[in-house]
Design an enzyme around this catalytic site. Structure first.
Site, short mmCIF file in Angstrom:
data_model
loop_
_atom_site.label_atom_id
_atom_site.label_comp_id
_atom_site.label_asym_id
_atom_site.label_seq_id
_atom_site.Cartn_x
_atom_site.Cartn_y
_atom_site.Cartn_z
N SER A 144 -8.65 55.39 -14.25
CA SER A 144 -9.90 54.77 -13.81
C SER A 144 -10.64 55.64 -12.79
CB SER A 144 -9.61 53.41 -13.19
OG SER A 144 -10.80 52.86 -12.66
N ALA A 145 -11.96 55.65 -12.92
CA ALA A 145 -12.81 56.35 -11.95
C ALA A 145 -12.73 55.69 -10.57
CB ALA A 145 -14.25 56.39 -12.45
N ASP B 194 -6.19 58.28 -19.66
CA ASP B 194 -7.03 57.18 -19.17
C ASP B 194 -6.68 56.84 -17.72
OD1 ASP B 194 -8.58 54.98 -18.72
OD2 ASP B 194 -8.06 53.96 -20.59
N GLU C 170 -17.87 42.49 -6.23
CA GLU C 170 -18.27 43.19 -7.46
C GLU C 170 -18.71 42.22 -8.55
OE1 GLU C 170 -15.59 44.29 -10.49
OE2 GLU C 170 -13.83 44.14 -9.20
N LYS D 293 -20.99 47.58 -18.38
CA LYS D 293 -19.96 47.78 -17.35
C LYS D 293 -20.27 49.13 -16.69
CE LYS D 293 -15.00 48.67 -17.01
NZ LYS D 293 -13.73 48.74 -17.76
N VAL E 148 -15.30 48.45 -9.44
CA VAL E 148 -14.90 48.78 -8.07
C VAL E 148 -15.58 50.08 -7.63
CG1 VAL E 148 -12.96 49.52 -6.62
CG2 VAL E 148 -12.73 47.52 -8.09
N LYS F 25 -3.97 46.45 -10.96
CA LYS F 25 -3.63 45.56 -12.06
C LYS F 25 -2.30 45.92 -12.69
CE LYS F 25 -7.71 45.88 -13.14
NZ LYS F 25 -8.94 46.18 -13.77
N1 PSU Z 1 -9.85 43.35 -11.42
C1 PSU Z 1 -9.94 42.15 -12.04
N2 PSU Z 1 -10.77 42.03 -13.09
C2 PSU Z 1 -11.58 43.07 -13.48
C3 PSU Z 1 -11.51 44.32 -12.82
C4 PSU Z 1 -10.62 44.40 -11.79
O1 PSU Z 1 -9.26 41.20 -11.68
O2 PSU Z 1 -12.36 42.88 -14.39
C5 PSU Z 1 -12.44 45.46 -13.18
C6 PSU Z 1 -12.90 46.13 -11.89
O3 PSU Z 1 -14.31 46.11 -11.87
C7 PSU Z 1 -12.36 47.54 -11.97
C8 PSU Z 1 -12.41 47.76 -13.46
O4 PSU Z 1 -13.12 48.46 -11.23
O5 PSU Z 1 -11.89 46.52 -13.96
C9 PSU Z 1 -11.61 48.96 -13.89
O6 PSU Z 1 -11.99 49.32 -15.16
P1 PSU Z 1 -11.49 50.74 -15.76
O7 PSU Z 1 -10.02 50.63 -15.88
O8 PSU Z 1 -12.19 50.84 -17.09
O9 PSU Z 1 -11.93 51.80 -14.80
MN MN Z 2 -10.50 54.07 -18.36
#
Ligand code: PSU
Ligand code: MN
Length: 299
Positions: free
Chosen positions: A140-141, A138, A25, A86, A106, A159
């Protein structure tokens, strides 16, 4: 082939000849790590794959195309430019239609990999249910994407900034299998384990076999392979949790929400840990790329 796809020569040849390919990614480059570490990591991840005899395909959106496999100049743009969107599922068509530059999360990388016929994808940690989601909603998608896109994603769990129990519950609801690679405990990104139990798998071949069975059944879901960071590089959960709470407080003070939240938290944690979380983040992604390569070779 989808008319938006622009697959570079090496990747195309590998796919045509049934040689192993892994997807990588780009949000991790543009929004997940600071410059210049991000570009160094992006190139090193590709090198790890190449050394393992696997063709790496880093993915992004550029000039109205879904680029599968990037050259050094393109990686540099993603690492340096402040103007990279993003891109998650909802943003995909907007960024393509406006011909802007987009780094894929992702979710978006899964969509692109699947269109290109790439079955295995390595990242750091997937997105999930944020702490406090019962008020903020919140989530994530990335999680929804796993329900509908058949790609194997190798990740160091989710994470640790997230609500891990709720993330696992949500994945279960969406029918997404989560396999601990040689562990029965869900890894917590910076830490090798949490206290959450998942199904254990011990070999790369089993993962490939499950994927093939899933496809033969006509199921469309992805598979999450949770690969713990090697113990010698981890930051223990108890220690990390303090830092995460501090970062979350700062997000509240600055009122950071939505797509900004994950990058903000990651950057704050790098500051709070004086760079040691970044080092850990790099190690775990490298470890995930190595496993993804071994899985890709089983196809
Ligand atoms: N894992 C990491 N660093 C990142 C991400 C994941 O170590 O930057 C990113 C990935 O691209 C993941 C995104 O899909 O964060 C999730 O963002 P959100 O919570 O806004 O969906
Ligand atoms: Mn989000």
């Amino acid at each position: 082939m989808n008319k938006f796809l622009e697959i570079n020569k090496k990747v195309k040849q590998a796919l045509e000849n049934n040689k192993p390919v892994i997807a990588l990614e780009s949000t991790i480059i543009s929004h997940g790590m600071p410059y210049p570490e991000n570009i160094r990591v992006a190139k090193n991840l590709e090198k790890i794959a190449e050394d393992a005899g696997v063709i790496p395909a880093t993915i992004c959106l550029m000039n109205g195309k879904i680029k599968i496999g990037l050259n050094d100049d393109e990686l540099e743009i993603l690492a340096v430019s402040k103007d990279v969107a993003k891109v998650s599922r909802r943003d995909f068509s907007r960024i393509l239609a406006s011909k802007k530059i987009g780094a894929t999360t992702v979710a978006a990388t899964m969509i692109a990999a699947n269109l290109a016929g790439i079955k295995v994808f390595a990242t750091g940690g997937i997105g999930g249910v944020h702490r406090g989601a019962k008020d903020s909603f919140d989530i994530s998608a990335d999680l929804q994407e796993f329900a509908q896109t058949p790609v194997i994603v190798v990740s160091a769990g989710a994470k640790a900034i997230l609500d891990l129990p709720k993330t696992l519950e949500m994945l279960e609801t969406f029918g997404v299998p989560v396999y601990g690679f040689q562990t029965e405990l869900f890894p917590a990104f910076y830490s090798a384990e949490s206290n959450l139990h998942i199904d254990r798998i011990d070999s790369e071949k089993e993962i490939a076999d499950i994927y093939k069975t899933n496809i033969k059944l006509g199921l469309k879901n992805g598979i999450l392979v949770a690969n713990p960071i090697p113990k010698k590089y981890e930051i223990p959960f108890s220690e990390m949790d303090e830092h995460i709470k501090k970062a979350l407080e700062r997000a509240k003070i600055y009122n950071v929400t939505g797509r900004e939240l994950t990058p903000f938290l990651l950057a704050e944690i790098v500051k709070i840990t004086k760079g040691s979380s970044l080092e850990t983040n790099i190690r775990l992604v490298e470890n995930n790329v190595a496993l993804a390569c071994r899985i890709a070779k089983k196809f």
